[in-house]
Enzyme design. Structure first.
Site, short mmCIF file in Angstrom:
data_model
loop_
_atom_site.label_atom_id
_atom_site.label_comp_id
_atom_site.label_asym_id
_atom_site.label_seq_id
_atom_site.Cartn_x
_atom_site.Cartn_y
_atom_site.Cartn_z
N ASN A 94 0.74 -1.14 -0.04
CA ASN A 94 -0.05 0.02 -0.12
C ASN A 94 0.97 1.38 -0.14
OD1 ASN A 94 -2.26 -1.86 -0.08
ND2 ASN A 94 -2.68 -1.56 2.21
N HIS A 111 6.13 -0.63 -2.62
CA HIS A 111 5.71 0.02 -3.77
C HIS A 111 5.67 1.42 -3.55
CE1 HIS A 111 3.28 -3.75 -5.10
NE2 HIS A 111 4.54 -3.78 -5.32
N LEU A 204 -11.50 -11.56 1.59
CA LEU A 204 -12.96 -11.84 1.48
C LEU A 204 -13.35 -12.67 0.66
CD1 LEU A 204 -13.89 -8.14 0.14
CD2 LEU A 204 -14.25 -9.23 2.45
N ALA A 221 -11.19 -7.79 6.78
CA ALA A 221 -10.13 -7.92 7.42
C ALA A 221 -10.30 -7.19 8.98
CB ALA A 221 -8.90 -7.22 6.96
P1 NAD Z 1 -5.89 -5.70 -4.93
O1 NAD Z 1 -6.63 -4.19 -5.08
O2 NAD Z 1 -5.48 -6.01 -6.25
O3 NAD Z 1 -6.65 -6.53 -4.43
C1 NAD Z 1 -7.11 -6.31 -2.97
C2 NAD Z 1 -7.61 -7.70 -2.41
O4 NAD Z 1 -8.18 -7.16 -0.96
C3 NAD Z 1 -8.55 -8.49 -3.20
O5 NAD Z 1 -8.06 -9.78 -3.08
C4 NAD Z 1 -10.10 -8.25 -2.27
O6 NAD Z 1 -10.50 -9.41 -2.28
C5 NAD Z 1 -9.30 -7.88 -0.76
N1 NAD Z 1 -10.28 -7.33 0.01
C6 NAD Z 1 -10.97 -6.30 -0.37
N2 NAD Z 1 -11.55 -5.85 0.76
C7 NAD Z 1 -11.25 -6.46 1.86
C8 NAD Z 1 -11.50 -6.59 3.24
N3 NAD Z 1 -12.55 -5.61 3.83
N4 NAD Z 1 -10.80 -7.47 4.07
C9 NAD Z 1 -9.93 -8.29 3.33
N5 NAD Z 1 -9.80 -8.30 2.19
C10 NAD Z 1 -10.31 -7.61 1.33
O7 NAD Z 1 -4.67 -5.19 -4.18
P2 NAD Z 1 -3.12 -5.56 -4.01
O8 NAD Z 1 -2.87 -7.10 -4.09
O9 NAD Z 1 -2.73 -4.87 -2.88
O10 NAD Z 1 -2.37 -5.00 -5.60
C11 NAD Z 1 -2.91 -3.77 -6.00
C12 NAD Z 1 -1.55 -2.69 -6.10
O11 NAD Z 1 -2.44 -1.26 -6.17
C13 NAD Z 1 -0.56 -2.81 -5.08
O12 NAD Z 1 0.71 -2.55 -5.58
C14 NAD Z 1 -0.95 -1.08 -4.22
O13 NAD Z 1 0.22 -0.50 -4.35
C15 NAD Z 1 -1.77 -0.47 -5.13
N6 NAD Z 1 -2.97 0.11 -4.34
C16 NAD Z 1 -2.74 0.67 -3.29
C17 NAD Z 1 -3.92 1.05 -2.50
C18 NAD Z 1 -3.63 1.49 -0.95
O14 NAD Z 1 -2.28 1.94 -0.73
N7 NAD Z 1 -4.48 1.71 -0.05
C19 NAD Z 1 -5.16 1.15 -2.92
C20 NAD Z 1 -5.28 0.40 -4.14
C21 NAD Z 1 -4.24 0.10 -4.85
#
Ligand code: NAD
Length: 244
Positions: A94, A111, A204, A221
């Protein structure tokens, strides 16, 4: 204590309940933008202002976001483990700062971070909380060549040496809210599993590499992580997935 060093990998899912949208890999869109446009070096070359606007908007929006129960439970796990001479390393994909807002430490941002900018000319990066664009001068070399300090697709993640050390040293691996499709992070579980370490997934729904994990804990989570941490600290054992 049965486990001395826990490695936790977090992804966008851990911040979803704090109101930060996940990256929707199924349709290739991130906050309504094509990933190629806002998360690749080529996209930045094509349209730097669009990319600056995208991350400026996200940087401002994340300022008001607060850690949820999952982030706070990880901080509790880290503190309690340290009191018992153990250790918790958090590797996050993140770019938000919710682990830091939750007072966790030993957080590795593989990242990059929204609150940092990087100079394409001199290669230096530094903390930054305001908007950034093509007029922003590098505080080190003075060039107007700043970009978001984010590891885009096709670029090499940060801190891989420290992450490899943590993978080797940990005796328990936990992945939270990550889809299992973005490499190299998606491959960490295979390294740990090959070394015979228990690997736990919190999501999820089962992630793309779910089959490699020892246990899958399905649910939000914000609910499963606090329940896991309480059980783990009380019993010094892993709960059955049906128990959370
Ligand atoms: P992803 O968005 O590809 O996947 C998110 C995962 O989280 C999914 O498998 C989903 O089922 C799960 N999920 C969603 N809500 C949930 C919850 N409440 N509890 C548990 N699980 C839950 O994310 P990724 O695998 O981290 O890859 C995405 C890329 O995008 C990363 O490299 C990241 O840098 C970037 N990103 C970062 C942020 C952030 O900083 N918050 C947000 C979006 C994307």
């Amino acid at each position: 204590m049965r486990y001395q060093h826990i490695l936790v990998l977090t992804g966008a899912g851990i911040s979803a309940e704090s109101g930060i949208p996940v990256f929707r890999s199924e349709d290739g869109l991130w906050e309504n933008h094509r990933v190629e446009d806002v998360a690749t070096p080529e996209g930045f070359e094509r349209n730097p202002q669009l990319v600056h606007d995208f991350y400026n908007q996200m940087r401002q929006s994340v300022k008001s976001k607060q850690p949820n129960a999952a982030h706070l439970a990880l901080t509790k796990l880290q503190r309690e483990m340290e009191q018992r001479q153990g250790r918790v390393t958090i590797v996050t994909q993140n770019i938000d700062d919710l682990h830091e807002k939750a007072q966790s430490h030993d957080v590795i941002h593989m990242h990059g971070e929204l609150n940092s900018i990087l100079c394409s000319h001199c290669g230096k990066s530094y903390e930054w909380h305001e908007d950034c664009d093509g007029t922003t001068e590098c505080k080190f070399c003075g060039h107007k060549t700043m970009r978001p300090d984010i590891v885009w697709f096709g670029e090499i993640p940060y801190h891989m040496d420290a992450i490899e050390r943590a993978i080797m040293q940990c005796d328990l691996f936990i992945a939270i809210g990550t889809s299992g499709v973005v490499y190299p992070a998606a491959g960490f579980v295979s390294y740990c599993s090959r070394q015979g370490k228990p690997c736990l997934e919190f999501n999820l729904t089962p992630s793309a590499n779910s089959g490699v994990f020892t246990h899958s804990y399905l649910g939000k989570a914000g609910t499963t992580i606090p329940a896991f941490v309480d059980y783990f600290l009380e019993h010094d054992a892993l709960p059955d997935p049906s128990a959370l």
